[in-house]
Design a protein around this motif. Structure first.
Motif, PDB file in Angstrom:
ATOM      1  N   TYR A  30       0.877  -0.845  -0.030  1.00  0.00           N
ATOM      2  CA  TYR A  30      -0.134  -0.334  -0.450  1.00  0.00           C
ATOM      3  C   TYR A  30       0.885   1.343   0.449  1.00  0.00           C
ATOM      4  N   LEU A  31       1.756   1.471   0.856  1.00  0.00           N
ATOM      5  CA  LEU A  31       2.918   2.550   0.860  1.00  0.00           C
ATOM      6  C   LEU A  31       3.746   2.419  -0.005  1.00  0.00           C
ATOM      7  N   LYS A  32       4.216   1.029  -0.421  1.00  0.00           N
ATOM      8  CA  LYS A  32       4.978   1.571  -2.044  1.00  0.00           C
ATOM      9  C   LYS A  32       6.301   0.738  -1.875  1.00  0.00           C
ATOM     10  N   LEU A  33       6.968   0.206  -0.956  1.00  0.00           N
ATOM     11  CA  LEU A  33       8.299  -0.173  -0.383  1.00  0.00           C
ATOM     12  C   LEU A  33       8.674  -0.724  -1.282  1.00  0.00           C
ATOM     13  N   PRO A  34      10.019  -0.629  -1.666  1.00  0.00           N
ATOM     14  CA  PRO A  34      10.908  -2.109  -2.311  1.00  0.00           C
ATOM     15  C   PRO A  34      10.178  -3.279  -1.970  1.00  0.00           C
TER      16      PRO A  34
END
Length: 160
Positions: A30-34
């Motif tokens: 959702y937070l577009k973390l790697p």
């Protein structure tokens, strides 16, 4: 996302640990973390979290969740300096550690009238947002963090 899950109390079922991990994976997406992001979650009792709270926050009582963000800089810590030949981008991003009191999770689930499963997920996500730089020290920050928290829990389907 690589999440190290530990249960010091040895009371949670594997499915409960997996549920927390799935929620945090969802939140990371959702937070577009790697993909190579790392973190740990440790489940403990009130006595253990009380000691951590006293030692690191100088608060002499148990709490529900404590987060230690590795990317948070403080004035008394020396900067990390990498060798010139070592690419920082080669290293996985380590967010930090979350500690959750299962005793508090049970108490609060009863107090708020929802399931232990929901409270555990809420606490894990709350700690996760902290190690990602969100806080609730000001009204503006609180509004941002709590609305994102609700948004993620609702999108995941973990409602009150």
């Amino acid at each position: 996302m690589d999440i190290t899950m530990l249960d010091e109390t040895e009371t949670l079922q594997d499915s409960e640990m997996q549920d927390v991990e799935k929620l945090l994976d969802f939140a990371a997406d959702y937070l577009k973390l790697p993909e190579d992001t790392e973190m740990s979650v440790t489940m403990m009792d009130n006595a253990a979290i009380h000691e951590i709270n006293r030692t690191y926050r100088q608060i002499d009582r148990p709490t529900d969740v404590i987060s230690f963000a590795l990317e948070e800089e403080t004035d008394d810590e020396p900067p990390i300096i990498f060798d010139e030949e070592m690419e920082i981008s080669q290293l996985p991003r380590n967010l930090g550690d979350i500690m959750i009191s299962l005793d508090k999770a049970h108490e609060q689930a009863e107090e708020y009238g929802h399931s232990f499963h929901r409270e555990l997920g809420f606490l894990a996500l709350h700690g996760f947002l902290h190690i990602n730089g969100y806080d609730h020290m000001t009204l503006e920050d609180e509004k941002e963090m709590f609305s994102l928290q609700k948004e993620i829990l609702d999108a995941y389907g973990l409602k009150r």
